[in-house]
Design a protein around this motif. Structure first.
Motif, PDB file in Angstrom:
ATOM      1  N   SER A  83       0.833  -1.210   0.000  1.00  0.00           N
ATOM      2  CA  SER A  83       0.000   0.000   0.000  1.00  0.00           C
ATOM      3  C   SER A  83       0.863   1.254   0.000  1.00  0.00           C
ATOM      4  O   SER A  83       0.576   2.224  -0.709  1.00  0.00           O
ATOM      5  N   HIS A 114      -6.200  -7.764  -4.464  1.00  0.00           N
ATOM      6  CA  HIS A 114      -6.790  -7.194  -3.244  1.00  0.00           C
ATOM      7  C   HIS A 114      -6.259  -5.774  -3.011  1.00  0.00           C
ATOM      8  O   HIS A 114      -7.028  -4.870  -2.662  1.00  0.00           O
ATOM      9  N   LYS A 118      -8.404  -2.349  -2.926  1.00  0.00           N
ATOM     10  CA  LYS A 118      -8.314  -1.473  -1.755  1.00  0.00           C
ATOM     11  C   LYS A 118      -7.915  -0.051  -2.144  1.00  0.00           C
ATOM     12  O   LYS A 118      -8.382   0.925  -1.544  1.00  0.00           O
TER      13      LYS A 118
END
Length: 142
Positions: A83, A114, A118
């Motif tokens: 991230s 994923h 996100k």
């Protein structure tokens, strides 16, 4: 990736020559922890030839940044490194007034998919790379 059940990168890719080229072109970035590399990524503003043809449609045809070869080592897992890398790619892109990012991944790379979900990347379709098809995603930054 094999341990996670993905077929992506099971032929030795990314090759040493590929990484050396990434470094030479100034596209290679690393994340370190206690002076050890725990993640690697390519953040490039060069047009990606494999993105010219897509079964589907990109969100737009504006200039874009490409994220490739993102890998987080075992010591970096579970720390939000992927991230963080995605956030950094957005910042780098916006600093040079590029407001779109494209990325692709293997159909069974559920971890990356994923992360893309996100981070609000939109699924755009299927592209062809050297060893098969990949799912393509894009995010507009404005």
């Amino acid at each position: 990736m094999k341990q996670k059940g993905s077929q992506q990168w099971q032929d030795g890719y990314p090759f040493e020559k590929t990484i050396k080229n990434d470094i030479a072109q100034g596209y290679a970035y690393v994340v370190t922890l206690e002076q050890e590399i725990i993640a690697y990524v390519v953040i490039s503003h060069k047009e990606e030839p494999t993105y010219k043809e897509i079964k589907g449609a990109w969100l737009n045809n504006e200039p874009y940044t490409v994220i490739h070869r993102m890998a987080v080592g075992e010591k970096g897992r579970g720390k939000g490194i992927a991230s963080y890398i995605m956030d950094q790619a957005e910042e780098i892109s916006m600093e040079i007034s590029i407001f779109s990012i494209r990325v692709d991944t293997n159909f069974d790379n559920y971890v990356m998919k994923h992360i893309l979900e996100k981070k609000n990347y939109a699924y755009c379709g299927i592209i062809q790379v050297r060893d098969g098809e990949r799912e393509a995603f894009q995010k507009n930054l404005r």
